[in-house]
Each structure stands twice: as structure tokens, then as C-alpha cells.
Design an enzyme around this catalytic site. Structure first.
Site, PDB file in Angstrom:
ATOM      1  N   HIS A   1       0.856  -1.184   0.000  1.00 38.93           N
ATOM      2  CA  HIS A   1       0.000   0.000   0.000  1.00 38.93           C
ATOM      3  C   HIS A   1       0.893   1.235   0.000  1.00 38.93           C
ATOM      4  O   HIS A   1       1.859   1.300   0.752  1.00 38.93           O
ATOM      5  CB  HIS A   1      -0.888   0.001   1.240  1.00 38.93           C
TER       6      HIS A   1
ATOM      7  N   LYS B   1     -15.440   0.928  -8.061  1.00 39.23           N
ATOM      8  CA  LYS B   1     -15.128   2.126  -8.848  1.00 39.23           C
ATOM      9  C   LYS B   1     -15.963   2.147 -10.123  1.00 39.23           C
ATOM     10  O   LYS B   1     -16.371   3.200 -10.602  1.00 39.23           O
ATOM     11  CB  LYS B   1     -13.638   2.155  -9.190  1.00 39.23           C
TER      12      LYS B   1
END
Length: 947
Positions: free
Chosen positions: A162, A595
């Protein structure tokens, strides 16, 4: 943070009476104490003026929040705008560090409450293995079924990188010490001990303040690998074997199982993408894979060597006092240790020999810094099974010669670790996008003169060509041709995978994930690339690395079942699946589907895809293992893991589950060993319940759930339309998003080894899902976790053409929330996200949009949908406050706002400064960059699982 006061040891040390009066009072005390100590450090290090600025910012932010005071907002803007660069960074650091300290206090409180629960002898909590086994037993499930589950199951958390969560080891070590010192305060302490504890706490906080929290140079894959490995040293290597032992004890208690039942079980194993995930990351290649395995192996060997050395010190039985087995004596005689002082101590000599073999193996597999040199040379182990077998000799000798009690303290955990982690530590997945495979094969076909333009073929022609080529004994690749860098790199990765498996064992690499799987040819292409590199053996009907499709977008999810039915029907594939134990894995992507279609549609399409996959796999008589690509945020599939697993459709778990763990979630779950063990345990508990609890439903229940699903399908259509209209169809929305969130800064500041976008565009379609969701979290809108729900529910309730009255439809939604775990989990996650969403803070970010008309138009639409979503959620749940069912989390969030809000206000100020200097190199200030980076980390830490 509270202003410093004279230290009152009695007031800051916990007592049983206080804990009884208010079970959360110790948490409040810890937060006040850490805040005060941090304030003392800020005052001592930065001076009274900076300390006063921090306090003024905090108090003004509180006014802005509590009373929605426009005057406070104006004061805050003026105050922050006047800060010098040095002051701004000091204030950002103060509030960022407090977010981390608050997390430590909360983790310690969770441990404290769990211990209090156990000390009271209370019934097991949900999400514990004891609770799961009790439920399963009450449901009539027998011992043999549970034991078979434990032998055959695979539960695998898979760590992924990340961009904001690569913390330095120095910071992790300091925070670990603070957690330890805080835990000590729960124990009885003399006044002198309490004073010493307080001094050490302040010293470690001062160390934090003087230590650079983040890396400011561009992160590399190597940095990400090292960050992940720190959690193995802190948690996994010790806590996972210990969890196995705990589960063995629970099985014995609930089902009368022999503890030896789990002797060879490996139902939970670790996975990793770090170093093998090439999708969109040009920095991952064969070299990073090899580095990942060397570092993973080194981490495992460091642990094994330390444990074997410690065992050698502990296991001092003398044959003058107690006999040893012949096999143990043989190990001792083969040892390079010939000291006369240990002639009668065969365990020590055997362990010195085991240590020497381990050291030799470690060097052979890439470890270059073995700190404690072995006594003499010994042959390396062929594999971890041979290492385990020698430890077993030691254990059996102890057990048969009055030393059984000596096995459990250390040896049992080491033996278990050898089975779980082997010499590879964690299975490294490979991942690449399907379009890359197509380009590489198109090049190989063209160079070999087989097909001039493979990419131009239709799907049927591609499948035929690929199957024909898979049946050929010859290769397409020749060393006498010149290939593109991309082709050489991709083939090099697969060749490296073959070598890694030979060196570290078959579990080192066993999965190949194909992003953007849209057709059967996408899967066959990887089989052919495996054939080219020695990983597929068509004549033998086997391959070394499972080919796993990843279905990500809404259309991909809708096609998933059809693609898998066609795939499994191919004779070659059917043979390969037979060699895999009639098991095939499928990965589902939560991030991109969200998304693509929004939270409601993404969640529903994932559920539908799973139901259809279950049927297709049942028809093919193949076992399905789902790999859930969950991100940290709710908008990317996050939220409570236990509830998420139990909300899976019946038949989708069956003892087989893999799921990704990412970023700040890894830190929050696994940086504290006790918290880490609990999070690992709940994975096992949820998988047990989801797999073994009966799912029998009568006709009325079936009809009811069909009705629920029909409603959900209608809601999904409405939510999809609302979400797509805002994100993909509203003119100027992309400009709004790039201006009103820190997405540009996240991309520009090179916070990770992977680019923020797959392509060099500003299109939402090309943006990676991580920065998309992460940016909305930073500006406190958290839009991917709720947008569209209000439009869907209000539209459906108000539809004049629908069935029943509004009241009847609302009653149906309430029944869905009460009786359907899927819908209940969706509402619970949305409730949590909405509790952390803040329109007032978000409005500050909206001011970053230079086009006033665009700003007002888009923000008004978002605000309207937010308010509508709140009203609809309240109508369905009957609760007009957030997190009524989780008061501890509600209080936690409320307590954080006073320290989190200033970070957001400061981030807006720093972004304004940064953007004002854009295009003028003389005005760009590295300190502003660092301040933004720190604020991003601090906000993520403060939001935790929605950061």
C-alpha cells in the site's frame, strides 16, 4: 492534546474499581495520558509557541465541528494560513503522532477487555473458535466432519503493498515499546515502578518525535517487502503456531479430539503479492521475485535459528539422569559438537547439529548474515520436511522419557512453524494483466511464423490456436530471435518462478492471477506461457502453478460463471484440475467493481457472481476456492472480516478462502501480537461457521430470500444509474475529483512503488482503485462506501408503479436487514462509513476547486445524496444515530475527531500552498511535500479501516 499537568501517578494508574465503574474509563485515561505526554514532548522540543498553536488549532477545530461555527471556520483558515512552514509541519506531526498513539491505546483496550471477559469465565464471544465450535456442535455436526475440515481447509490471508503504509522499522519498534509500556500499567506497580514506567513512556514518545516517521525518497518494491516482513517477526511467526495449539485445545474440549489430530494440519498459511504483483507496476520483475523469496527465507531462518539456539540452552537433560531414544542419540552423534562437557547431554548436541544444518541451508538459500556462527559444518536440509522430522525426533524422545512437559513451551511451536512457513515463509502470487499476456504471445506467434496478427483474431480463433499450440511438443520461443523487453521480462518472470519453486519448495509460488480476465483465451494464454517456460507439462497432464482468473469490473463479474463453465469443460483443463485435487480458485475484485458501479451494485454483483459460480462448479463436480480481493476501505470490500465471511452465499466457503490484507489494515490488525492472533482466529472461526453450519431452508424461507434478491436487484439498478451518472456522465466531475481530493499529490509524491494510474491520463477509468478510494477517504467524503444508496432506496420506496404501499416496501427492507446476513452486513458497513464521513470537512476540500460554479454544482449533488442516504438508512434500520450497535466504535470515532479534524484542515492548507507553487521550481518547498505526506498518513491512521 490536554495541557500538561503535574504527573499524578494514582490518577494515571488503572485500578479494578475504576474498570468496574466504567469499562471504557481505562481507555480514556490512556488516551489522556498519551496526549499529555505528547504535549509535554512538543513543548520541550518545539517550544511554548508551537505548543500553543497546536492547542489553538485543536480547540478551534472542535468549535467548527460541534457548533458548525462559520466564525470558527474563518478563524481556522486565518490561523493555518499564518503558520510558517516549520510550524505547519510541527502541527501536522503532532496530530499525526496522536493518531498513532490513539490506535495503540485502543488496541491495548481491546486486549484488556478480552482478558477481563476471560477472567470472568464468560461465554465465548462471537468470532472466537470456541464460539464457532459450540455453534457447530449444537447444530449436530460431528467430530469427524470437523477434523476432516481441519485437515483439508486452506485459509490464507495475503499481504499486499500500500503506497502510504511503508513505515520505518524504527517507528514500528518505538510504537511496539509504547504498547508494551502501556500494558504494564494494567499490572500492580509500586510508586517507583509507576514513575519509571511513565518516564520510559515519555522517552519513547520523545524518540518518536525525533525520528522521521516516513521515508521521503521514492519507495521501492524492496521497501515494501521489508515492511511486510516486519509483521512476520512481530506477529505471524509466533502467533500463528500458537493459534494452532489453541484450536487443538478447543477441539479437545468441544469434540474430544486427540491433540495429535492437528499434528500435520496446515489449514492457515500466509500469502503475499509483494514482489510478484506486476499488474500496473513496472518495478516488479524476476529480480524482485527472487529478492522477495531470499528475504522471506532469511526471515524464516532467522526465527528458526534463534529458536533452535534457545532450545539448545533450555533442553539440558543428561543421560546420567534420564535416558534418550536411539534416534535422538543418533542425531547427537552426527552433530559437529564434540565437546566433552556435553557428552551426556544428547539433546543439546542434537540441537547444535540441527542448528548447523539450518545455517548451512540458510546460506544455500540466500541468507548472508547469520549472526551466530555454528560449531562446525553440516549438510543442508533437502526440504523443510527433513528439518521438521529431526525436530520430531527430539520431541518423541522427550515424550517417551519423562520430558513431555518440555515439548510445549518452545519446541511444539517451532515444529508447527516449520510446517506452516517451510523455507519460503509465504506463498508469493504472481499477477499480471491479460492484455500484457496477449501482447507477448502475439510477438511469439509472429516471430515463430505461426500467426502474423494474433490480437486481431476473434475469440473462437484464439482459443483454437492456443489449444493447438498447447498440444505441440515444440516451443515458440527460440534463443536465436530478438524479442521486445516486455516479452523477455514476462518470460523471465515465469522462468524465475520455476527456479524459485525448485529452490524453496512447491509452496513458494503456486498461483498465477490474471487481472482483467474477460475471456477463456485470457486463461489459455497463461497456460501457453507456462508451457514455454517449463511450468506446464501437457503430456503429463499437470502444471506447477494454478491459473486463476480475476473478475473485477461489473461486466467481468457478470461473465464470470460462463467463462468458468467453458474453461472447465476443456479436456486439457479438466485434466489439469484433476491434478489440482479437483479444485480451482477464482479471484473476485472488490475495488474495481466498486469504482465501476458503486457500492450497492458492486456488492450485489459480487454476490450474484458467487451464487452462479457455486452452481457452475457443482455441475462440474469441482471444488471452488474464492479469493476475495478486499481492500482496506469499505468501498473496496473492507469492513469487519468476520461478518463479511458469514454474509457469503451458502456454498461459497467450504473450508477454502483466500483474502487480501492491505496497507494500514495490516498495521491495525497485526502490529500488536495479541490483536494479530485475534484477527487470525476470527478468520478461522468465520470459515468454520460459514463452511459447517447447516444452511437448510424450508420452502417459505426460499421464497422469502428470492423476494429479497428481487428487491436487491431493483435497488442495484437504481444505485448503478445514480453512481454512473455522477462519476462518469457528469461534465467536469473528473476535474472536481482531481481538485477536491489529494489524488494529484498522492500520485506526484511517489508514495509507493506502483503508479497511481494504469495509463498517463486523468480518466477515472484508468485510475487505480486504491488511490481512487483512498483520496475520498482523505477528504472525509468516503464516497465509494455509500453513494447511490439513498437514490436507490428513496426511488424504490416512492415508485408508484411498484408492488405494495410505501409502508409495505419499507417493512420488506426492514425484514431484509433483520433476516438476510448479506443485506445486514452491507448496512452495517455503510453505517460505519457514514459515521466517519464529514460534509463540513469535505466542504473545506471543495474550496480547492478553482471553478466556483463546478464546485457548488458537484458538491451540492454529493451533499443531497449524502443526506438522502442518511434518511434512508435511518428508515430501514430504525436508528437515527450512527453505530448504535457498536457503541465502542462510536465513542472511538467521536474521541478521534478533535485530533483528526485539524489534520484535514492542515492538509487543505498545505495542498493550497503546494498547488500555488506548481510550475515554479523556485517556489516548490520540500517541507510542504513532507507535510502533505505526513498528513495523509495521519488521516489514514485516524480513520483506520476507512482510510
Amino acid at each position: 492534546m490536554d495541557k500538561p499537568a503535574a504527573l499524578d501517578l494514582e490518577a494515571t494508574q488503572h485500578t479494578a474499581a475504576q474498570a468496574g465503574a466504567d469499562k471504557d474509563e481505562p481507555l480514556k485515561e490512556d488516551i489522556r495520558l498519551l496526549g499529555r505526554l505528547l504535549g509535554d514532548v512538543v513543548r520541550a522540543q518545539e517550544g511554548e509557541e508551537v505548543f500553543n498553536v497546536v492547542e489553538t488549532v485543536r480547540q478551534t477545530a472542535v468549535r467548527f465541528r460541534r457548533w458548525d461555527d462559520p466564525q470558527a471556520g474563518a478563524e481556522l483558515t486565518t490561523l493555518l494560513h499564518k503558520l510558517s512552514r516549520e510550524q505547519a509541519n510541527s502541527v501536522v506531526r503532532a496530530f499525526s503522532y496522536f493518531s498513532h498513539l490513539a490506535n495503540i491505546a485502543e488496541d491495548q483496550h481491546h486486549i484488556r477487555r478480552r482478558r477481563a471477559h476471560m477472567l470472568r469465565g464468560a461465554q465465548p464471544h462471537a468470532s472466537t473458535v470456541a464460539f464457532a465450535l459450540e455453534r457447530i456442535k449444537d447444530a449436530g455436526v460431528g467430530r469427524e466432519t470437523v477434523e476432516t475440515f481441519m485437515r483439508d481447509a486452506l485459509i490464507s490471508p495475503v499481504l499486499t503493498a500500500h503506497p502510504t503504509e511503508v513505515q520505518r522499522k524504527s517507528i514500528l519498534d518505538a510504537e511496539h515499546d509504547i504498547a508494551r509500556l502501556l500494558a504494564e500499567r494494567d499490572l500492580p506497580q509500586t510508586p517507583k515502578e509507576a514513575k519509571r514506567n511513565l518516564q520510559l513512556l515519555q522517552a519513547r514518545i520523545a524518540t518518536l518525535w525525533q525520528t522521521r516517521m516516513l521515508r521521503y525518497e521514492k519507495l521501492t518494491v524492496a521497501d515494501e517487502i521489508e515492511n511486510a516482513l516486519s509483521y512476520y517477526r512481530m506477529t505471524f511467526l509466533r502467533e500463528l503456531p500458537a493459534l494452532y495449539d489453541d484450536i487443538g485445545d478447543e477441539l479437545a474440549e468441544h469434540f474430544g479430539s486427540d491433540p495429535a489430530t492437528l499434528h500435520d494440519a496446515a489449514f492457515m498459511q500466509m500469502g503475499s503479492w509483494i514482489g510478484g504483483d506486476r499488474d500496473g507496476n513496472p518495478n516488479v520483475n524476476a529480480a524482485t521475485m527472487q529478492r522477495a523469496l531470499v528475504r522471506q527465507a532469511t526471515t524464516a531462518f532467522d526465527f528458526y535459528l534463534d529458536e533452535v539456539h534457545a532450545l539448545g540452552a533450555e533442553l539440558s537433560p543428561s543421560t546420567l539422569l534420564v535416558p534418550a531414544s536411539q534416534h535422538l542419540q543418533a542425531l547427537a552423534d552426527a552433530s559437529p559438537d564434540h565437546s566433552p562437557h556435553r557428552k551426556d547431554e544428547p539433546y543439546r548436541r542434537a540441537l547444535i547439529g540441527i542448528y548447523a544444518r539450518l545455517a548451512s541451508t540458510a546460506r544455500e538459500l540466500g541468507a548472508s548474515n547469520i549472526l551466530r556462527k555454528e560449531v562446525g559444518h553440516a549438510e543442508p536440509y533437502r526440504d523443510p520436511q527433513e528439518f521438521h522430522a529431526e525436530l520430531q525426533v527430539v520431541a518423541e524422545s522427550l515424550e517417551t522419557h519423562f520430558g513431555a512437559i518440555l515439548v510445549k513451551p518452545r519446541l511444539q511451536g517451532l515444529m508447527r512453524a516449520a510446517l506452516i512457513f517451510g523455507f519460503h515463509l509465504a506463498s508469493l502470487d504472481m499477477r499480471q494483466s491479460s492484455d500484457v499476456h496477449e501482447r507477448v504471445l502475439a510477438e511469439l506467434f509472429a516471430r515463430a511464423g505461426v500467426q502474423a496478427d494474433y490480437a486481431a483474431l476473434d475469440e473462437a480463433a484464439k482459443v483454437k490456436l492456443l489449444l493447438d499450440e498447447l498440444a505441440q511438443p515444440r516451443l515458440l520461443y527460440t534463443p536465436y530471435e530478438t524479442y521486445s523487453d516486455e516479452a523477455e521480462s514476462e518470460l523471465g518472470v515465469l522462468r524465475a518462478a520455476r527456479e524459485i519453486r525448485q529452490r524453496y519448495g512447491a509452496r513458494a509460488i503456486r498461483n498465477y492471477i490474471i487481472s482483467h480476465t474477460e475471456t477463456v483465451s485470457d486463461l489459455l494464454e497463461v497456460l501457453l506461457l507456462q508451457k514455454e517456460t517449463g511450468l506446464l507439462h501437457p503430456r503429463e497432464g499437470r502444471h506447477d502453478v494454478m491459473v486463476i482468473p480475476l473478475f473485477e469490473t461489473i461486466p467481468d463479474l457478470q461473465r464470470a460463471a460462463g467463462i468458468m463453465a467453458e474453461w472447465m469443460a476443456l479436456p486439457l483443463v479438466a485434466t489439469l484440475i484433476e491434478g489440482q485435487g479437483r479444485l480451482q480458485e477464482v479471484m473476485l475484485g472488490y475495488s474495481d467493481s466498486n469504482k465501476d458501479g458503486g457500492i450497492l451494485t458492486s456488492t450485489w454483483e459480487l454476490y450474484q457472481a458467487e451464487l452462479k459460480l457455486v452452481q457452475v462448479f457443482a455441475d462440474a463436480k469441482v471444488k471452488l476456492r474464492l479469493f476475495h480481493g478486499r481492500g482496506g476501505t469499505v468501498g473496496r470490500g473492507g469492513g469487519p472480516t468476520y461478518d463479511a465471511i458469514l454474509a457469503q452465499p451458502p456454498g461459497t466457503v467450504n473450508g477454502q478462502i483466500r483474502l487480501t490484507e492491505q496497507g494500514e489494515i495490516i498495521s491495525s490488525k497485526f502490529s500488536n501480537p495479541e490483536i494479530g492472533r485475534r484477527n487470525l482466529e476470527l478468520l478461522v472461526a468465520a470459515t468454520l461457521e460459514a463452511s459447517l453450519m447447516p444452511h437448510g431452508e424450508d420452502a417459505a424461507q426460499v421464497e422469502q430470500f428470492q423476494r429479497f434478491e428481487g428487491v436487491m436487484a431493483e435497488l442495484s439498478q437504481r444505485a448503478y444509474k445514480a453512481y454512473r451518472n455522477l462519476v462518469y456522465e457528469t461534465p467536469g466531475f473528473t476535474d472536481y475529483f482531481f481538485a477536491a481530493t489529494p489524488i494529484a499529490e498522492i500520485a506526484e509524491l511517489n508514495l509507493g512503488s506502483r503508479p497511481a494510474s494504469r495509463k498517463s491520463t486523468r480518466r477515472i477509468e484508468d485510475l487505480r482503485a486504491i488511490p481512487w478510494g483512498f483520496s475520498w477517504g482523505q477528504c472525509r467524503l468516503l464516497l465509494p462506501g455509500w453513494f447511490g444508496f439513498g437514490a436507490a432506496v428513496s426511488g424504490w420506496l416512492g415508485d408508484d408503479g411498484g408492488e405494495g404501499t410505501r409502508e409495505e416496501r419499507l417493512a420488506l427492507l426492514r425484514a431484509m436487514a433483520k433476516e438476510w446476513p448479506f443485506f445486514a452486513a452491507l448496512l452495517s458497513n455503510m453505517d460505519m462509513v457514514l459515521a466517519k464521513t464529514d460534509l463540513a470537512i469535505a466542504s473545506r476540500y471543495a474550496e480547492l476547486v478553482p471553478d466556483v460554479a463546478l464546485r457548488e454544482r458537484i458538491f451540492a449533488r454529493i451533499s443531497d445524496e449524502y443526506n438522502q442516504t442518511l434518511r434512508c438508512l435511518e428508515d430501514v434500520t430504525g436508528n437515527d444515530e450512527r453505530l448504535v450497535g457498536n457503541p465502542l466504535l462510536a465513542r472511538s470515532i467521536q474521541n478521534r475527531f478533535a485530533y483528526l479534524d485539524p489534520l484535514n484542515h492542515l492538509q487543505v492548507e498545505l495542498i493550497q500552498r503546494h498547488r500555488a507553487a506548481a510550475g515554479d521550481p523556485d517556489k516548490i518547498d520540500e517541507r510542504v511535500h513532507r507535510g502533505i505526506h505526513l498528513s495523509i498518513n495521519g488521516v489514514a491512521a485516524g480513520l483506520r479501516n476507512t482510510g
